[in-house]
Design a protein around this motif. Structure first.
Motif, mmCIF file in Angstrom:
data_model
loop_
_atom_site.group_PDB
_atom_site.id
_atom_site.type_symbol
_atom_site.label_atom_id
_atom_site.label_comp_id
_atom_site.label_asym_id
_atom_site.label_seq_id
_atom_site.Cartn_x
_atom_site.Cartn_y
_atom_site.Cartn_z
ATOM 1 N N PHE A 340 -2.883 -14.913 -2.893
ATOM 2 C CA PHE A 340 -1.715 -14.264 -2.310
ATOM 3 C C PHE A 340 -0.424 -14.775 -2.931
ATOM 4 N N ILE A 341 -0.234 -16.098 -2.942
ATOM 5 C CA ILE A 341 0.995 -16.663 -3.508
ATOM 6 C C ILE A 341 1.054 -16.411 -5.011
ATOM 7 N N GLY A 342 -0.101 -16.578 -5.685
ATOM 8 C CA GLY A 342 -0.112 -16.388 -7.135
ATOM 9 C C GLY A 342 0.266 -14.983 -7.541
ATOM 10 N N LEU A 343 -0.307 -13.963 -6.888
ATOM 11 C CA LEU A 343 0.041 -12.580 -7.222
ATOM 12 C C LEU A 343 1.477 -12.256 -6.833
ATOM 13 N N PHE A 344 1.913 -12.800 -5.717
ATOM 14 C CA PHE A 344 3.290 -12.563 -5.290
ATOM 15 C C PHE A 344 4.276 -13.172 -6.293
ATOM 16 N N ALA A 445 2.182 -11.566 2.230
ATOM 17 C CA ALA A 445 0.725 -11.472 2.121
ATOM 18 C C ALA A 445 0.256 -10.033 2.251
ATOM 19 N N SER A 446 0.869 -9.272 3.152
ATOM 20 C CA SER A 446 0.458 -7.877 3.345
ATOM 21 C C SER A 446 0.715 -7.050 2.090
ATOM 22 N N LEU A 447 1.866 -7.257 1.458
ATOM 23 C CA LEU A 447 2.176 -6.525 0.232
ATOM 24 C C LEU A 447 1.197 -6.886 -0.883
ATOM 25 N N VAL A 448 0.828 -8.175 -0.966
ATOM 26 C CA VAL A 448 -0.096 -8.598 -2.009
ATOM 27 C C VAL A 448 -1.498 -8.050 -1.757
ATOM 28 N N VAL A 449 -1.963 -8.096 -0.509
ATOM 29 C CA VAL A 449 -3.287 -7.533 -0.202
ATOM 30 C C VAL A 449 -3.314 -6.044 -0.519
ATOM 31 N N ASP A 450 -2.214 -5.359 -0.238
ATOM 32 C CA ASP A 450 -2.121 -3.941 -0.578
ATOM 33 C C ASP A 450 -2.242 -3.741 -2.087
ATOM 34 N N MET A 451 -1.607 -4.630 -2.876
ATOM 35 C CA MET A 451 -1.715 -4.549 -4.334
ATOM 36 C C MET A 451 -3.165 -4.771 -4.779
ATOM 37 N N LEU A 452 -3.845 -5.736 -4.149
ATOM 38 C CA LEU A 452 -5.227 -6.021 -4.529
ATOM 39 C C LEU A 452 -6.137 -4.822 -4.283
ATOM 40 N N TRP A 468 -2.260 -3.581 6.777
ATOM 41 C CA TRP A 468 -2.568 -4.988 6.508
ATOM 42 C C TRP A 468 -1.669 -5.906 7.318
ATOM 43 N N GLY A 469 -0.414 -5.539 7.521
ATOM 44 C CA GLY A 469 0.455 -6.355 8.354
ATOM 45 C C GLY A 469 -0.050 -6.439 9.779
ATOM 46 N N LEU A 470 -0.467 -5.290 10.315
ATOM 47 C CA LEU A 470 -0.999 -5.273 11.668
ATOM 48 C C LEU A 470 -2.356 -5.980 11.734
ATOM 49 N N ALA A 471 -3.137 -5.886 10.665
ATOM 50 C CA ALA A 471 -4.449 -6.536 10.651
ATOM 51 C C ALA A 471 -4.305 -8.052 10.736
ATOM 52 N N GLU A 472 -3.363 -8.603 9.995
ATOM 53 C CA GLU A 472 -3.148 -10.056 10.049
ATOM 54 C C GLU A 472 -2.753 -10.498 11.458
#
Length: 552
Positions: A340-344, A445-452, A468-472
């Protein structure tokens, strides 16, 4: 799955999206139904990993740090993380605040007082007495070892790999893309998808635990301010508020939402730090900032390779002592955040050189961390009674903060602020800073998971990002509501187990980067014109005039 994704209006890889979402729901359901059973199984797994592979975690992070320094100082340090003509999209200040707020800001607010005080009252190094000056110096050094260079190494290595392969070669925005030199087209097959699914699950669970801890710290602050009961209902209300703020930021996007929250939050955090410096023991803290740099640098080599091998019975049984519960767990938990941090960080670092990236990501946040702990850590220990003589002089006033840490780690920061002027105002500001820090981590994290899931840096449909934001938030809320403390404890055990495959993945990023760098067409990197060998040949001096006696 393709038809279902189209009907739902999603722009994702259906396999990655639906399997990740499904496994998340199944795991939470099992954890809620059998928290003790699941927790026991993963607790045993964590114990095995710590006992048998703890040395590997400690050694590997040092190897990663050495490789990053090599990459930055080598001729490959000039490579741009993007097309050759690309330039950074964000100013240095915005870049720093975004990576800092999304990466470690939450940790500093949570542990800025609690970790130094913890090591001060229970020294981990052998032969050190509690509450002594030596214990105080060791407490600061160990806290910085955990949260400065080595933590940012765990973020920087995958960040560099993502930025290099994704930004420079336009591969899909996925963790699997890093392994293209090793897997080739296999990154699009079952192995590549498995890598991405594991990375998504690690990110979701890592952020869920952090949201749970964040809600507990905010609840502790509100309890200290207003006397509210720190119970499940209050934590759920706080978690819901954090999720709403994060969702609004997700809808706004990276440039408007995350960037704005990051800039506001880092400004408030710096203001809070300056307030402590000015209203606390200013001269003592200024001297402490200078001395802390020396303590950190002088103790770092010993701490970085310390394996706790002489711990009591551990010499015979292989068991780990203090370090197994702290350092090894830190690295395992931190690495679950690294995709998450790395992709962000890779996303916001497009156009920078390898050298700029490595030294910026490693040194700027680490320097801020040193200053933060020098101010909060030393001031907290002085308030608690710095040294046995000072504690005796304080009498009943000694030990207030260490007692608060023993009672509740989330309460530590607010017990500290209670000793400063304008305590209610500052405690309220601290609550706000903590809340925004955790909301920023969630939306990042939500934006990165969306990218993945989509494989592209372009924002997906709003519904997709919001999911993803609501899922977290839902994962953290379900654990707090239905599984209570057993659920959070079990999830922490899971993160350590999940951390092992992610740790192995990050380690394999080094050979992938080496093969990538080797393919670069770099004949030479010079500043100005490179001299020819003939220009270094000795030249004959001009003939000097001679006198009548033949002497010059």
């Amino acid at each position: 799955m393709d038809n279902l994704a189209r009907r739902l209006g999603l722009r994702v890889d259906p396999t990655i999206f639906f399997i990740s979402a499904g496994l998340s729901l199944v795991f939470v359901a099992l954890l809620v139904a059998m928290p003790e059973t699941i927790g026991g199984a993963f607790s045993a797994g964590r114990a095995w990993i710590v006992t048998n592979l703890g040395w590997f975690f400690i050694l590997a992070v040092n190897v990663w740090l050495g490789f990053l320094i090599y990459a930055a100082m080598s001729r490959h340090g000039h490579i741009r993380l993007g097309p050759r003509d690309s330039r950074p999209e964000y100013t240095n200040l915005s870049w720093f605040t975004m990576l800092f707020a999304g990466g470690i800001g939450t940790v500093l607010m949570f542990w800025g007082v609690a970790e130094p005080i913890s090591h001060y009252q229970s020294p981990p190094l052998p032969g050190v007495e509690p509450f002594t000056l030596q214990a105080a110096q060791d407490a600061i050094s160990i806290s910085l070892y955990h949260l400065a260079l080595h933590t940012w190494t765990i973020f920087a290595l995958p960040g560099l790999a993502f930025a290099y392969f994704i930004n420079r070669y336009d591969l899909p925005v996925r963790v699997s893309s890093v392994f293209y030199p090793l897997l080739r087209e296999g990154i699009h097959g079952p192995i590549g998808k498995t890598i991405d699914i594991v990375s998504i699950l690690g990110t979701l669970f890592g952020v869920a635990v952090s949201l749970g801890l964040g809600s507990s710290q905010v609840a502790a602050g509100l309890s200290a301010l207003f006397g509210w009961t720190d119970d499940t209902a209050l934590r759920l209300a706080i978690l819901g508020s954090l999720t709403i703020v994060a969702t609004i930021s997700i809808v706004a996007g990276l440039d408007r939402g995350v960037k704005l929250l990051s800039n506001i939050n880092i400004g408030m955090a710096v203001g809070l730090m300056v307030f402590v410096l000015v209203t606390g023991s200013t001269l003592f803290l200024l001297r402490g900032m200078v001395e802390t740099v020396g303590l950190y640098l002088s103790n770092l080599p010993r701490l970085a390779f310390w394996n706790d091998m002489l711990h009591g019975e551990g010499m015979n049984t292989g068991d780990w002592g203090w370090q197994g519960d702290w350092t090894v767990f830190y690295w395992a938990w931190t690495v679950t955040w690294s995709p998450f941090i790395g992709l962000f960080v890779a996303r916001i670092s497009r156009g920078r050189t390898v050298r700029e990236f490595v030294f910026g990501v490693l040194l700027a946040p680490s320097l801020f961390t040193v200053i933060w702990f020098a101010i909060f850590g030393w001031q907290a220990m002085q308030m608690d009674g710095l040294g046995l003589a000072a504690r005796a002089a304080l009498g009943d006033g000694a030990g207030n903060i260490s007692a608060a840490v023993s009672e509740s780690v989330p309460l530590a920061m607010f017990a500290f602020f209670a000793e400063l002027p304008w305590a209610p105002l500052i405690q309220g500001l601290a609550v706000l800073i903590v809340a925004i820090f955790f909301a920023t981590s969630s939306d990042s994290a939500s934006l990165v998971v969306d990218m993945l899931c989509s494989g592209t840096a372009e924002p997906g449909p709003v519904r997709q990002r919001v999911f993803w934001g609501l899922a977290e938030g839902a994962i953290a809320a379900t654990l707090i509501l239905l599984a209570g403390e057993a659920g959070l404890t079990a999830l922490q055990e899971v993160i350590t187990v999940v951390g092992l495959p992610i740790f192995l993945l990050v380690s394999m990023m080094i050979p992938a980067l080496i093969r990538g760098f080797a393919a670069e067409e770099i004949d030479h990197i010079t500043i100005g014109k490179r001299p020819s060998l003939s220009e270094f040949a000795p030249t004959e001096p001009d003939e000097a005039p001679r006198g009548s006696d033949g002497r010059a």
